[in-house]
Motif scaffolding. Structure first.
Motif, short mmCIF file in Angstrom:
data_model
loop_
_atom_site.label_atom_id
_atom_site.label_comp_id
_atom_site.label_asym_id
_atom_site.label_seq_id
_atom_site.Cartn_x
_atom_site.Cartn_y
_atom_site.Cartn_z
N VAL A 1 19.19 -20.12 7.37
CA VAL A 1 19.61 -19.22 6.30
C VAL A 1 20.03 -20.03 5.07
O VAL A 1 19.72 -19.69 3.93
CB VAL A 1 20.74 -18.30 6.78
N GLY A 2 20.71 -21.13 5.35
CA GLY A 2 21.26 -21.95 4.26
C GLY A 2 20.20 -22.64 3.44
O GLY A 2 20.46 -23.05 2.31
N ALA A 3 19.00 -22.79 4.00
CA ALA A 3 17.94 -23.40 3.21
C ALA A 3 17.58 -22.50 2.03
O ALA A 3 17.13 -22.96 1.01
CB ALA A 3 16.71 -23.63 4.09
N LYS A 4 17.82 -21.20 2.19
CA LYS A 4 17.47 -20.24 1.15
C LYS A 4 18.69 -19.86 0.31
O LYS A 4 18.58 -19.63 -0.88
CB LYS A 4 16.93 -18.95 1.78
N SER A 5 19.80 -19.70 0.96
CA SER A 5 20.93 -19.15 0.24
C SER A 5 22.26 -19.73 0.71
O SER A 5 22.64 -19.59 1.87
CB SER A 5 20.96 -17.64 0.41
N VAL A 6 22.92 -20.38 -0.21
CA VAL A 6 24.22 -20.96 0.10
C VAL A 6 25.22 -19.88 0.48
O VAL A 6 25.96 -20.01 1.46
CB VAL A 6 24.78 -21.73 -1.12
N SER A 7 25.21 -18.80 -0.29
CA SER A 7 26.26 -17.81 -0.07
C SER A 7 26.13 -17.17 1.31
O SER A 7 27.13 -16.91 1.97
CB SER A 7 26.23 -16.76 -1.17
N LYS A 8 24.90 -16.97 1.72
CA LYS A 8 24.72 -16.37 3.06
C LYS A 8 25.14 -17.34 4.14
O LYS A 8 25.74 -16.96 5.15
CB LYS A 8 23.27 -15.95 3.24
N ALA A 9 24.82 -18.62 3.92
CA ALA A 9 25.25 -19.63 4.89
C ALA A 9 26.77 -19.65 4.97
O ALA A 9 27.35 -19.72 6.07
CB ALA A 9 24.72 -20.99 4.48
N LEU A 10 27.41 -19.54 3.82
CA LEU A 10 28.87 -19.57 3.80
C LEU A 10 29.46 -18.34 4.48
O LEU A 10 30.50 -18.43 5.13
CB LEU A 10 29.37 -19.67 2.37
N GLU A 11 28.77 -17.21 4.31
CA GLU A 11 29.27 -16.01 4.97
C GLU A 11 29.27 -16.19 6.48
O GLU A 11 30.21 -15.81 7.17
CB GLU A 11 28.42 -14.80 4.59
N ILE A 12 28.19 -16.78 6.96
CA ILE A 12 28.13 -17.02 8.40
C ILE A 12 29.24 -17.98 8.82
O ILE A 12 29.96 -17.75 9.78
CB ILE A 12 26.76 -17.60 8.80
N TYR A 13 29.38 -19.01 8.02
CA TYR A 13 30.42 -20.01 8.32
C TYR A 13 31.80 -19.35 8.38
O TYR A 13 32.58 -19.57 9.29
CB TYR A 13 30.39 -21.10 7.26
N GLN A 14 32.06 -18.50 7.36
CA GLN A 14 33.36 -17.84 7.32
C GLN A 14 33.55 -16.86 8.47
O GLN A 14 34.67 -16.55 8.84
CB GLN A 14 33.52 -17.09 5.99
N SER A 15 32.43 -16.38 9.00
CA SER A 15 32.55 -15.39 10.07
C SER A 15 32.83 -16.01 11.44
O SER A 15 33.00 -15.32 12.42
CB SER A 15 31.28 -14.54 10.14
N ILE A 16 32.84 -17.33 11.47
CA ILE A 16 33.11 -17.99 12.76
C ILE A 16 34.58 -17.75 13.14
O ILE A 16 35.47 -18.13 12.39
CB ILE A 16 32.82 -19.50 12.68
N PRO A 17 34.83 -17.11 14.27
CA PRO A 17 36.22 -16.77 14.59
C PRO A 17 37.04 -17.97 15.08
O PRO A 17 38.25 -17.99 14.91
CB PRO A 17 36.09 -15.72 15.69
N ASP A 18 36.35 -18.94 15.65
CA ASP A 18 37.07 -20.06 16.24
C ASP A 18 37.31 -21.15 15.19
O ASP A 18 36.37 -21.75 14.68
CB ASP A 18 36.23 -20.62 17.40
N GLU A 19 38.56 -21.38 14.86
CA GLU A 19 38.88 -22.34 13.80
C GLU A 19 38.37 -23.74 14.13
O GLU A 19 37.88 -24.45 13.26
CB GLU A 19 40.39 -22.38 13.54
N SER A 20 38.46 -24.14 15.39
CA SER A 20 38.06 -25.51 15.72
C SER A 20 36.55 -25.69 15.56
O SER A 20 36.08 -26.77 15.24
CB SER A 20 38.50 -25.87 17.14
#
Length: 697
Positions: free
Chosen positions: A137-156
Motif C-alpha cells: 500500500v505504501g508504494a502508492k500512498s504514504v497516508s494509507k500506509a500510515l493509517e495502517i501503521y496507526q491502526s496497529i493496536p500493539d505498541e511494541s
DNA sequence: CTAGGGTTAG
C-alpha cells in the motif's frame, strides 16, 4: 517465523468457532487432486492447535500440502472471500500472508485490502501482515500506509524493525525523505533497533536528491557506531548514490572496498559504477568495465546495456550508440521507448535534429510501446477514503501530511522528447503539430508530457491550444509544477497579458514554488509600464522575502515604478532596507518625490535615512520639505526638529528658504527661530564623511 | 518456509 506479538491468538476464531458450520458444507480443494477430499476435510475439522503441537511427519506433510492447495485456491478464486470463508480453518496466518503478498505482487489492490480487513476482523494477523501490507500500500500512498501503521493496536509491534522498515520505505519511495528521517528518529526514541535494512532504506532515499552523497556519507559514518556492517545490497545503494552524483572515483573506491571485504560485485554494482561514468561520457572506462565484468562471468543485462548506451551518447559516440541500439534490439531489450529516447535526446542536444528525427521515425515504424505504469486502483481510494481515516488520523505526527501519489500511465516519452527537440531548434510549427498528434494519440499524459506540449503551443502562439491544455490538466487532476507555471507566465508576458501573468505568479507563489528572479524582474518591468504599480511591488516583495539576495538593479527598478505610481511609503521601505544598493540619482529622485508628496509625518525620517546611507541631500529637497511644513502650521515641531538636525550633519538652509522661514517665523516663535537659524550661519566646508582628515593605515 | 533494502529514464 510467525510470532504472536500482537496477542491476537486469544481472539483467534479457530479456537472458538470451529464447528459453526457442518464439515459437509466444505468444498473439496480444487487444485491439488492428489489430496483426497476426505483427508482435506478431516484436517479442517481438527483443531489446528492439535496440528501445531503434534507435527507427525506424515500428517504434517499432508497439512502442508492441504494448506498449499488452499492458498492457491484462494488466490485463483473469482470470489476469494467466500473461498476464504470456506478454508478459514485450514489456513494459518502465514498462509494468509502468502496470499496477501501474491495479491500485492499481481497488483490486486482491492483484494489485498479486503484480505487485510478480513484478517484484522478475524484477529488472524501478524507482524508480517502489517509489514507486507504497508509495503504494498505504501508504494502508492504514504497516508494509507500510515493509517495502517496507526491502526496497529500493539505498541511494541510499532517498533518492530520489519514494520518500521516498511513504513520508512513508503516515505522514501514517495519522496518524503525529511519526514522519513524524522520518523526514524522518533521510532528510535520509541525503541526501534535499526538494522542493515533500515539504514539501507534511508540511504536509498539519497539516491535521487541533491547533496545526497554527503548526507548519505553521514549516515554511512554512523553504521559502525550501531554495529552494522555493510552488506552487498548496501554497497549497491551506496554505489547508486555515487553514480547519481557523478562521483566515479568514490564509486571505484567502494567497489574496491567491497572486494576487499569479500563481496563480489554483481550486476547492480557494475551498472551503478558504469552509470557513474555516464556523467562525463567516459566510454574508455566503460569499455574496460564491460571487459572486467564479462571476465568474471557476468552477462550484461538490459539495464547494463542501456546504461552503456547512455555512456556512449553522453560521450558523443553516436555511431557506436546506434550499433549498440541494434544490439539491444536483437537482444529483445527495446520493447519500450527508453533507449530510443535517450539516443534521440542526445542527438538533438548535440544539434543533430535530423538524425534524432530518423531514430524517432524508425522507432515509430517498429511499433515500439511506451512504458506504462499500472494506475492505482480506484477501489483502494474508496476503501481508505471512508472508514479507516477518522480518529486515528488525528494522532498522526504533524510533519506527515497525507499526500497521494497517483501514478498515471506515462505514454509518449518519445513524442515529448521530439517536441522539445523541435522547440530547441525553433521549429515551433512542427512542434505544435506533433503536440496535437500526441494529444489525439495518448489518452492520458503525465505532467512532463503536458508541460512539453504546453510549451510547444506557447512557443507557437496557439492561445486556444494553451487554454485547452490547461483545461486538460484540470480535468485530469494533474497539478501544475514549477515548469508549468514558468512556461505559462513567460507566455502570458509575451502575449502582453501582464495581469494574467501576475495572477499566475501569485498562484505559483502560493503553491510554494520558488520564484525565478529573471522572470519576476521582467514581470515587474512590464507591470510598471502598464501602471500596475502595486502589482509590480507585490511581485518584488514576494521575491524579496523568498530569496536571500536579489540582484541590486531590481531595487532600483521597483523604486522607479513605485515613485511613478506615487506609492511613496512602499518606496520608503525599499530605500530603508536597501539604500546602500541604490544609485545616487535614484535616491535623489526618490527624495524629491517624497518631499513633494510623501506622508508629511515621515519627511524627517526619510531625510535621516537618506543621509544615513551616505546620500548627500540637495537643497531642493530641504526647500520643498520646509515649504510644506510652513504651509501646514500644525507640523511646527517637525520643522523645528529638522532645522535643529541639519547643522550637525553639515547642512544649512539656503538664503531663499531662510527668507521664507523668517517671513513665517511668527507661526513658530521668532526667538526660537532666530536661535536655530543662527546655527545655520556658517556654511561648513563640504568635507564629507567619506574624506576623513586622518587616514588610518 | 516465512516480512523490510540496491541498477537504466524526458
Amino acid at each position: 517465523m510467525e510470532t504472536p506479538v500482537l496477542g491476537f491468538e486469544l481472539r483467534c476464531p479457530h479456537l472458538f468457532n470451529i464447528s459453526s458450520r457442518p464439515s459437509s458444507s466444505l468444498s473439496p480443494p480444487t487444485v491439488s487432486l492428489r489430496i483426497p477430499t476426505t483427508a482435506a476435510a478431516s484436517t479442517v475439522v481438527e483443531s489446528p492447535a492439535t496440528v501445531a503441537e503434534a507435527p507427525r511427519s506424515k500428517r504434517h506433510s499432508n497439512t502442508y500440502l492441504t494448506r498449499k492447495s488452499a492458498i492457491s485456491e484462494v488466490e485463483r478464486s473469482p470470489d476469494f472471500l467466500s473461498s476464504l470463508q470456506r478454508l478459514e480453518r485450514v489456513l494459518k496466518v502465514q498462509d494468509l500472508n502468502v496470499i496477501l503478498r501474491d495479491f500485492g505482487i499481481s497488483g490486486r489492490w482491492q483484494d489485498l485490502i479486503q484480505l487485510f480487513d478480513w484478517m484484522q476482523q478475524h484477529g488472524n494477523i501478524s507482524v508480517s501482515t502489517y509489514s507486507s501490507c504497508i509495503k504494498f500500500v505504501g508504494a502508492k500512498s504514504v497516508s494509507k500506509a500510515l493509517e495502517i501503521y496507526q491502526s496497529i493496536p500493539d505498541e511494541s509491534a510499532k517498533t518492530n524493525v520489519y514494520i518500521c522498515n516498511s513504513i520508512l520505505s513508503s516515505l522514501v519511495k514517495n519522496g518524503k525523505l525529511d519526514s522519513c528521517i524524522k520518523l526514524f528518529d522518533q521510532m528510535k526514541r520509541d525503541g526501534l533497533k535499526p538494522d542493515v535494512v533500515t539504514y539501507n532504506t534511508l540511504l536509498g532515499g539519497f539516491i535521487k536528491v541533491k547533496n545526497g552523497y554527503s548526507k548519505a556519507m553521514e549516515l554511512v559514518g554512523e553504521l559502525p557506531h550501531n554495529g552494522i556492517q555493510m552488506d552487498g545490497v548496501m554497497y549497491g545503494t551506496v554505489l547508486a548514490i555515487c553514480a547519481s552524483s557523478g562521483r566515479c572515483e568514490e564509486a571505484e573506491s567502494y567497489i574496491q572496498q567491497m572486494k576487499v571485504e569479500g563481496h563480489s560485485p554483481n550486476l547492480y554494482h557494475y551498472s551503478s559504477l558504469l552509470n557513474s561514468y555516464s556523467w562525463k561520457g567516459d566510454y574508455k572506462k566503460a569499455d574496460e568495465l564491460m571487459t572486467e565484468m564479462k571476465s568474471v562471468g557476468l552477462e550484461p543485462n538490459k539495464v547494463m546495456m542501456t546504461t552503456l548506451l547512455k555512456v556512449y551518447i553522453k560521450g558523443g559516440l553516436f555511431e557506436r550508440s546506434r550499433e549498440l541500439l541494434s544490439e539491444l534490439e536483437s537482444a529483445g531489450y527495446t520493447e519500450n521507448e527508453m533507449p530510443y529516447c535517450m539516443l534521440m535526446d542526445g542527438l538533438s542536444k548535440a544539434g543533430k535534429l535530423e538524425e534524432a528525427k530518423l531514430i524517432f521515425d524508425d522507432m515509430k515504424g517498429k511499433g515500439v510501446k511506451s512504458a506504462n505504469l499500472v494506475p492505482i486502483s480506484e477501489s483502494l481510494q474508496v476503501r481508505f477514503g471512508g472508514q479507516l481515516r477518522s480518529n486515528r488520523l488525528a494522532s498522526l505526527p504533524v510533519f506527515l501530511d497525507n499526500d497521494f501519489n497517483f501514478p498515471f500511465s506515462s505514454d509518449g516519452y518519445a513524442n515529448s522528447i521530439m517536441i522539445s527537440a523541435l522547440c530547441r531548434s525553433k521549429r515551433f510549427e512542427e512542434a505544435n503539430q506533433l503536440a496535437r498528434d500526441s494529444e489525439t494519440t495518448y489518452e492520458k499524459c503525465d505532467l512532463v508530457m503536458l508541460n512539453t506540449m504546453l510549451c510547444a503551443y506557447c512557443r507557437a502562439g496557439e492561445m486556444e491550444s494553451v487554454m485547452r491544455m490547461m483545461k486538460k490538466m484540470d480535468e485530469q487532476a494533474v497539478s501544475p509544477d514549477y515548469n508549468t507555471f514558468h512556461i505559462l507566465i513567460k507566455y502570458f508576458i509575451k502575449e502582453k497579458l501582464h495581469l494574467l501573468a501576475y495572477q499566475t505568479l501569485l498562484d505559483m507563489h502560493s503553491k510554494g514554488h520558488r520564484l525565478e528572479e529573471e522572470l519576476c524582474s521582467s514581470l515587474i518591468y512590464h507591470l510598471g509600464k502598464i501602471r500596475a504599480h502595486s502589482e509590480a511591488f507585490s511581485v518584488y516583495s514576494m521575491l524579496r522575502y523568498s530569496k536571500r539576495t536579489i540582484c541590486k538593479e531590481l531595487h532600483e527598478k521597483i523604486l522607479h515604478t513605485l515613485i511613478q505610481g506615487k506609492l511613496l511609503k512602499d518606496a520608503y521601505v525599499v530605500v530603508k532596507d536597501n539604500a546602500k544598493m541604490i544609485s545616487q540619482p535614484t535616491l535623489k529622485r526618490f527624495g524629491r518625490a517624497f518631499m513633494m508628496s510623501g506622508n508629511i509625518n515621515l519627511v524627517n525620517d526619510v531625510l535621516k535615512v537618506l543621509h544615513g546611507s551616505g546620500h548627500k541631500i540637495d537643497q531642493v529637497q530641504f526647500e520643498i520639505a520646509i515649504s510644506r511644513y510652513i504651509a501646514q502650521a500644525d507640523k511646527k515641531e517637525l520643522l523645528l526638529q529638522l532645522l535643529q538636525w541639519m547643522p550637525g550633519q553639515g547642512y544649512v538652509v539656503d538664503s531663499s528658504t531662510r527668507n521664507l522661514i523668517l517671513k513665517n517665523s511668527n507661526l513658530f516663535g521668532r526667538q526660537l527661530i532666530a536661535e536655530i537659524l543662527s546655527k545655520h550661519h556658517v556654511r561648513p566646508l563640504v568635507k564629507s564623511r567619506s574624506q576623513p582628515k586622518f587616514r588610518c593605515k
